[in-house]
Design a protein around this motif. Structure first.
Motif, PDB file in Angstrom:
ATOM      1  N   ASN A  54       7.920   8.356   0.893  1.00  0.00           N
ATOM      2  CA  ASN A  54       6.736   7.495   0.765  1.00  0.00           C
ATOM      3  C   ASN A  54       5.592   8.219   0.042  1.00  0.00           C
ATOM      4  O   ASN A  54       4.415   7.974   0.317  1.00  0.00           O
ATOM      5  CB  ASN A  54       6.257   7.006   2.146  1.00  0.00           C
ATOM      6  CG  ASN A  54       5.296   5.840   2.044  1.00  0.00           C
ATOM      7  OD1 ASN A  54       5.439   4.991   1.166  1.00  0.00           O
ATOM      8  ND2 ASN A  54       4.302   5.791   2.905  1.00  0.00           N
ATOM      9  N   ALA A  55       5.944   9.103  -0.901  1.00  0.00           N
ATOM     10  CA  ALA A  55       4.910   9.808  -1.672  1.00  0.00           C
ATOM     11  C   ALA A  55       4.345   8.850  -2.729  1.00  0.00           C
ATOM     12  O   ALA A  55       5.083   8.059  -3.304  1.00  0.00           O
ATOM     13  CB  ALA A  55       5.512  11.030  -2.345  1.00  0.00           C
ATOM     14  N   PRO A  56       3.029   8.912  -2.983  1.00  0.00           N
ATOM     15  CA  PRO A  56       2.455   8.049  -4.015  1.00  0.00           C
ATOM     16  C   PRO A  56       2.729   8.615  -5.413  1.00  0.00           C
ATOM     17  O   PRO A  56       2.871   9.825  -5.570  1.00  0.00           O
ATOM     18  CB  PRO A  56       0.964   8.090  -3.696  1.00  0.00           C
ATOM     19  CG  PRO A  56       0.759   9.402  -3.018  1.00  0.00           C
ATOM     20  CD  PRO A  56       2.034   9.752  -2.319  1.00  0.00           C
ATOM     21  N   ARG A  57       2.809   7.743  -6.419  1.00  0.00           N
ATOM     22  CA  ARG A  57       3.067   8.174  -7.804  1.00  0.00           C
ATOM     23  C   ARG A  57       1.720   8.323  -8.508  1.00  0.00           C
ATOM     24  O   ARG A  57       1.166   7.353  -9.020  1.00  0.00           O
ATOM     25  CB  ARG A  57       3.940   7.146  -8.544  1.00  0.00           C
ATOM     26  CG  ARG A  57       5.426   7.214  -8.256  1.00  0.00           C
ATOM     27  CD  ARG A  57       5.884   6.709  -6.943  1.00  0.00           C
ATOM     28  NE  ARG A  57       5.600   5.319  -6.651  1.00  0.00           N
ATOM     29  CZ  ARG A  57       6.417   4.310  -6.941  1.00  0.00           C
ATOM     30  NH1 ARG A  57       7.573   4.539  -7.528  1.00  0.00           N
ATOM     31  NH2 ARG A  57       6.108   3.065  -6.629  1.00  0.00           N
ATOM     32  N   LEU A  58       1.187   9.543  -8.499  1.00  0.00           N
ATOM     33  CA  LEU A  58      -0.178   9.766  -8.983  1.00  0.00           C
ATOM     34  C   LEU A  58      -0.269  11.060  -9.763  1.00  0.00           C
ATOM     35  O   LEU A  58       0.505  11.992  -9.522  1.00  0.00           O
ATOM     36  CB  LEU A  58      -1.130   9.875  -7.782  1.00  0.00           C
ATOM     37  CG  LEU A  58      -1.155   8.686  -6.826  1.00  0.00           C
ATOM     38  CD1 LEU A  58      -1.894   9.040  -5.554  1.00  0.00           C
ATOM     39  CD2 LEU A  58      -1.793   7.487  -7.503  1.00  0.00           C
ATOM     40  N   SER A  59      -1.273  11.150 -10.640  1.00  0.00           N
ATOM     41  CA  SER A  59      -1.394  12.380 -11.418  1.00  0.00           C
ATOM     42  C   SER A  59      -1.815  13.553 -10.528  1.00  0.00           C
ATOM     43  O   SER A  59      -1.449  14.694 -10.800  1.00  0.00           O
ATOM     44  CB  SER A  59      -2.345  12.196 -12.597  1.00  0.00           C
ATOM     45  OG  SER A  59      -3.636  11.930 -12.139  1.00  0.00           O
ATOM     46  N   ILE A 118       0.857  -1.200   0.000  1.00  0.00           N
ATOM     47  CA  ILE A 118       0.000   0.000   0.000  1.00  0.00           C
ATOM     48  C   ILE A 118       0.889   1.245   0.000  1.00  0.00           C
ATOM     49  O   ILE A 118       1.856   1.335   0.757  1.00  0.00           O
ATOM     50  CB  ILE A 118      -0.942   0.001   1.225  1.00  0.00           C
ATOM     51  CG1 ILE A 118      -1.769  -1.303   1.262  1.00  0.00           C
ATOM     52  CG2 ILE A 118      -1.856   1.215   1.208  1.00  0.00           C
ATOM     53  CD1 ILE A 118      -2.652  -1.545   0.047  1.00  0.00           C
ATOM     54  N   ALA A 119       0.533   2.195  -0.849  1.00  0.00           N
ATOM     55  CA  ALA A 119       1.345   3.412  -1.024  1.00  0.00           C
ATOM     56  C   ALA A 119       1.078   4.444   0.078  1.00  0.00           C
ATOM     57  O   ALA A 119       0.187   4.271   0.911  1.00  0.00           O
ATOM     58  CB  ALA A 119       1.022   4.029  -2.387  1.00  0.00           C
TER      59      ALA A 119
END
Ligand code: UD1
Length: 422
Positions: free
Chosen positions: A43-48, A18-19
């Motif tokens: 721990n940053a999520p890779r998201l638009s 889980i991100a």
């Protein structure tokens, strides 16, 4: 435009990492505006959505470097050049409004576009404005923009919010860190993302107490300094993937998951016949027996059942034994996934803010359309449990909030692929 093809093929087994939380990261990033010194998030999520926030901060003159394949966001707001959040960026993402509190606190003025209509409801900003006005800001709405100023600086105050808005709490807390004197914010939101924000602000030198309760007290300081902070686990991504074994059978361990993040959701799953156990690595989820049972759900602010898991829970209830009633109390228009689920053979009736779902033995694959972020993933979950193929179109919604969804579900044995559009 890309689409996602899901083929229902039985139980899922294995582990899903889980991100970091999208919603935490979207409030932690604007916190950089409060200080001249660098703020680094791990721990940053890779998201638009994170890219949209990056573009917004850069448009204000901040430096933002995405490192380690996007998992580290290194930011500096040393040389900001603008205090205006433009409509062109704000309209893409409501969370852009979280720059208002920090800009106003550090510079004494800010201009932020109103986000405009949003697919899941009106989502006004009155609670943000009322809180900042209580701190002495003068705010005027002109041509779709909020013009905010605090000529003598913000001043601490006692303020009670009419509703525990997440975004308003974040804006007011950030603004109060640099206000003169003490702010007491009553009826504050208690979401884990707010606790995470406060922990980061404290590392930056802020003096805050009471986060996670409905009264937050902030003692203003003259300046904040740099810090490094690890983003909390995404409880919505966690809850979403907890539903995969619930809906398909099998056993999945959600790595990084913690019970305290999803207590009310896990209690509902338990009542429906799904066991959730905490391990040293995360949360393990499996059905207790065969088919799950219908349970009723009412969405509420944390620690209640999250509105951001309502669509996914509805997908589970579509195949449960019995009839469940899902009541949406946070947003007025958040059942757009219902007609799409009906296309897959679900039995759902919507009246205002209430959906009544009578479970069917098996859903049937169909072409469906994503209408918002959480709706899109509910259709994928439904597709995993359906007979045959489901094609989910408009997956750009999904890219806003779920990193590597195909890879993560494939990893537990689901048959899912992304089809490139023309
Ligand atoms: C945040 C989350 C979002 C989640 C929501 C509720 C982020 C980036 N987004 O959104 O995923 O669904 O919390 O848990 O963290 N409202 C007003 N006036 C205001 C502000 C809000 O009337 O000034 C209303 C909204 O229209 C909505 C309700 O309050 O009906 C909840 O909104 P809020 O808690 O502010 O949600 P967001 O911070 O926008």
């Amino acid at each position: 435009m890309d689409s996602i093809l899901v083929t229902g093929n039985g139980p899922v087994n294995g582990q899903i990492p889980i991100a970091g939380a999208k919603n935490a990261c979207l409030t932690l990033m604007p916190a950089t505006l409060l200080s001249e010194e660098p703020l680094t998030l791990t721990n940053a999520p890779r998201l638009s959505d994170i890219k949209t926030m990056t573009a917004l901060l850069q448009s204000l003159g901040a430096e933002v470097s995405s490192l380690q394949d996007g998992q580290v966001q290194a930011m500096s707001s040393h040389d900001l050049t603008s205090q205006t959040a433009d409509y062109e960026i704000v309209r893409k993402m409501r969370a852009s409004n979280l720059v208002l509190g920090p800009l106003l606190a550090r510079f004494g003025h800010a201009v932020v576009s109103l986000p405009g209509g949003c697919a899941i409801g009106a989502r006004p900003m009155d609670l943000h404005v009322e809180g900042l006005e209580a701190l002495g800001a003068e705010i005027e709405l002109k041509d779709g923009y909020l013009y905010a100023k605090a000529p003598g600086g913000l001043k601490g105050a006692v303020h009670e919010m009419r509703f525990a808005s997440v975004g308003a709490t974040e804006n007011i807390v950030m603004a109060a860190t640099l206000a003169k004197g003490t702010t007491v914010l009553k009826n504050a939101a208690r979401e884990p993302e707010i606790v995470d924000l406060v922990e980061c602000l404290r590392k930056m030198g802020a003096q805050i107490a009471g986060e996670g309760t409905s009264t937050i007290e902030i003692q203003g300081v003259d300046r904040l300094h740099g810090a490094t902070h690890q983003v909390v686990t995404d409880r919505i991504e966690l809850g979403t993937y907890m539903l995969a074994p619930a809906i398909c059978g099998g056993e999945v361990e959600l790595l990084g998951g913690r019970m305290r993040l999803v207590e009310s959701f896990a209690a509902k799953l338990d009542a429906a016949g799904v066991s959730v156990t905490e391990t040293d690595k995360g949360l393990k989820v499996a059905r207790k027996n065969g088919r799950v049972s219908a349970v009723d759900v009412v969405t509420e602010p944390f620690p209640g059942f999250p509105t951001d898991l309502q669509a996914q829970m509805m997908a589970l209830m579509c195949t449960a034994e019995g009839t469940s009633v899902l009541e949406e109390r946070i947003f007025e228009n958040r059942f757009m996934h219902a007609p799409e689920l009906v296309r897959m053979g679900a039995n759902i009736e919507v009246h205002g803010g209430t959906a009544t779902v009578t479970g069917v033995e098996r859903l049937k694959g169909a072409p469906v359309m994503a209408t918002d972020l959480r709706a899109s993933v509910s259709l994928i979950l439904a597709g995993l449990a359906a007979e045959g193929e489901t094609t989910v179109s408009r997956v750009y919604h999904l890219d806003r909030g779920y990193e590597h969804v195909v890879r993560k579900l494939e990893g537990v044995g689901a048959k899912i692929e992304r089809i490139k559009g023309q």
